[in-house]
Design an enzyme around this catalytic site. Structure first.
Site, short mmCIF file in Angstrom:
data_model
loop_
_atom_site.label_atom_id
_atom_site.label_comp_id
_atom_site.label_asym_id
_atom_site.label_seq_id
_atom_site.Cartn_x
_atom_site.Cartn_y
_atom_site.Cartn_z
N GLU A 248 0.89 -1.17 0.00
CA GLU A 248 0.00 0.00 0.00
C GLU A 248 0.91 1.20 0.00
O GLU A 248 1.60 1.47 0.98
CB GLU A 248 -0.92 -0.03 1.22
CG GLU A 248 -2.09 0.94 1.11
CD GLU A 248 -1.68 2.36 1.41
OE1 GLU A 248 -1.62 3.16 0.45
OE2 GLU A 248 -1.39 2.67 2.56
N CYS B 248 -2.20 8.56 3.65
CA CYS B 248 -2.01 8.11 2.27
C CYS B 248 -3.21 8.41 1.40
O CYS B 248 -3.08 8.52 0.17
CB CYS B 248 -1.67 6.62 2.24
SG CYS B 248 -2.91 5.57 3.03
#
Length: 519
Positions: free
Chosen positions: A218, A252
């Site tokens: 990720e 993020c």
């Protein structure tokens, strides 16, 4: 400042070996054991919430309520979901009925991969470790956790508390910097999960490739937000600033830049200014609702980007590197080749990029790597669809930012350069699982159905092989004809049934058939 005790290289190897032996012992095969360990993750957090809040405050300057919303709620959600759903996730599944295969009882079942490695970043030092750990345990794995050395208070507390709540042989914490991480990556794992930036992601992927270790990455990216001038601009401004400035922009899924028609930029800036003043009435530097940058090095990096921008700073812009403070900042008139449009900012800076129209906005997005999320602020479904269908991303979110990661049941993951695989819910459980198939074929099947597979091969065997697949779909262009044939076929059946009924009625046989039923 908390001093983080690094794990010795020798202990790293011991943890790996101990976890392997414990997994091989079979203790994780018990669903009840897994449920107990999952529950303990919840209590590891609940029993020590104040200590976790203090640690996160020291590392990231977070307000306790932001910790509760962004870390605690997410972990409790993962724990409750895994605990309730584990029996469903782990049961054996039969495939659809098939005349050819049903005697063999074909099934598949999720089984653990083995010993997992979970490496987490600094921005969510609890959720991005304990969330995946919950899924790894639900899947029946042992695990070694590598927290970030940039959050020393949280990482130290994790090393202290985790052995008090979870099985000491199966689950371990490794603390350290580059040498310790390098050692961890040299070892053979059955699955690795890394959350962080693309540069380190490539290192992790290369290390995993040496052992053919399956991997979940990720990696975030430059998440765009496209604003339609017809949107509720105050709502859009409020949600965009919250998404960009929460955790000081160290998320993020944060919107990284805003694409807006040039003629609407002034209106959007006005709405940003109003929302900014509501968020920080006494100024963000004095507000305990605004977090700090994780390290002075990261603060200095963000300051250099602000110093180099060609855009105009309209809100914020101040930076105190020594105190890890970068003000929540909005920059307008940012060109597409600006320093703020290069690497991921990962800080509280929101560039506004003026464009001609939605087509140019799409072109800007498509010129960059696929992001973790594309955000669109518009009530026009056609506008939303145009942006989403013309771009590629891990998530496509309308009129909101960031919170899609907290919705139970929604997977979180990127595509291409923003990562691959998922780190929440059932999809994360599947990352740590292997679907093992099974058959049990009785001997009589060879006589009745499958004898044609054995030599010597005979010409009439070919028809048996063909029966395994059935007919192909119709050629393109023939679908409508097939539908017409099927439709006429149904009418023929109905006509025959109707004619038969009429004949029975006429002959009196229908009445004879019906009489016993009335008796």
């Amino acid at each position: 400042m908390t001093t983080l005790t690094y794990t010795s290289i020798e202990d790293i190897e011991k943890f790996h070996e101990t976890a392997r032996r414990a997994f091989d012992s079979g203790k994780t095969q018990s669903i009840e054991f897994r449920k107990d360990q999952i529950a303990q993750i919840g209590w590891l957090l609940r029993d020590n919430e104040d200590r976790w809040r203090e640690a996160l405050r020291a590392d990231l300057g977070r307000h306790p309520q932001e910790n509760d919303l962004l870390e605690f709620v997410s972990i409790y959600t993962e724990v409750n979901m895994a605990y309730k759903e584990i029996e469903k996730w782990t049961k054996a599944h039969s495939i659809g009925f098939s005349v050819n295969w049903f005697p063999m009882h074909p099934k598949y079942k999720a089984e653990p991969k083995g010993v997992a490695l979970i490496i987490a970043p600094f921005n969510f030092p609890l959720f991005l470790l304990l969330g995946p750990l919950t899924s790894a345990i639900a899947a029946g794995n042992a695990a070694v956790l590598k927290p970030s050395e940039q959050t020393p208070a949280t990482s130290q507390l994790l090393a202290e508390l985790l052995p008090k709540y979870l099985d000491n042989e199966l689950y371990h914490v490794v603390n350290g910097g580059v040498p310790e991480t390098t050692k961890v990556l040299e070892l053979k794992w059955d699955h690795s999960m890394y959350t962080g930036n693309g540069r380190v992601g490539r290192i992790v992927a290369a290390a995993a490739a040496k052992h053919l270790t399956p991997l979940t990455l990720e990696l975030g990216g430059k998440n765009p937000a496209v604003v339609d001038p017809k949107v509720d601009v105050k709502m859009a401004a409020r949600r965009l600033l919250w998404g960009r400035f929460s955790n000081a922009g160290q998320i993020c899924l944060c919107p990284e830049y805003v694409l807006v028609p040039a003629e609407f930029q002034d209106t959007l800036v006005e709405a940003f200014t109003e929302a900014y003043q509501r968020f920080y009435p006494e100024g963000p530097e004095k507000s305990d609702s605004f977090s700090r940058i994780v390290t002075t090095a990261h603060a200095a990096r963000i300051k250099r980007m602000l110093d180099g921008t060609k855009g105009k700073i309209v809100l914020g812009g101040q930076a105190d590197v020594d105190n890890r403070y970068v003000a929540p900042t909005v920059v307008r008139d940012v060109p597409v080749d600006d320093v703020l449009m290069g690497e991921e900012i990962f800080g509280p800076v929101l560039p506004i990029v003026p464009v001609k129209d939605v087509d140019e906005a799409i072109a800007v997005i498509r010129a960059k790597d696929h992001p973790l999320a594309v955000y669109v602020f518009s009530t026009d479904k056609k506008f939303q669809d145009k942006v989403f269908k013309s771009t590629k991303s891990g998530a496509a979110v309308a009129n909101e930012t960031v919170i899609s990661a907290g919705v139970p049941g929604l997977p979180v993951g990127g595509v291409g350069p923003s990562g691959y695989g998922y780190y929440s819910g059932k999809q994360c459980f599947e990352q740590f699982s292997h679907y093992r198939v099974s058959l049990d074929n009785p001997g009589w099947v060879d006589t009745v159905a499958f004898g044609f597979r054995f030599p010597p091969y005979k010409p009439d065997y070919k028809k048996h092989i063909g029966s395994l697949t059935g007919a192909l779909p119709p050629r393109p262009g023939q679908k409508s004809a097939m539908k017409v044939v099927k439709r006429w076929g149904l009418w023929v059946v109905f006509a025959l049934v109707g004619a038969s009924s009429a004949l029975l009625m006429k002959s009196g046989r229908f009445a004879q058939l019906k009489a016993p039923a009335q008796a």
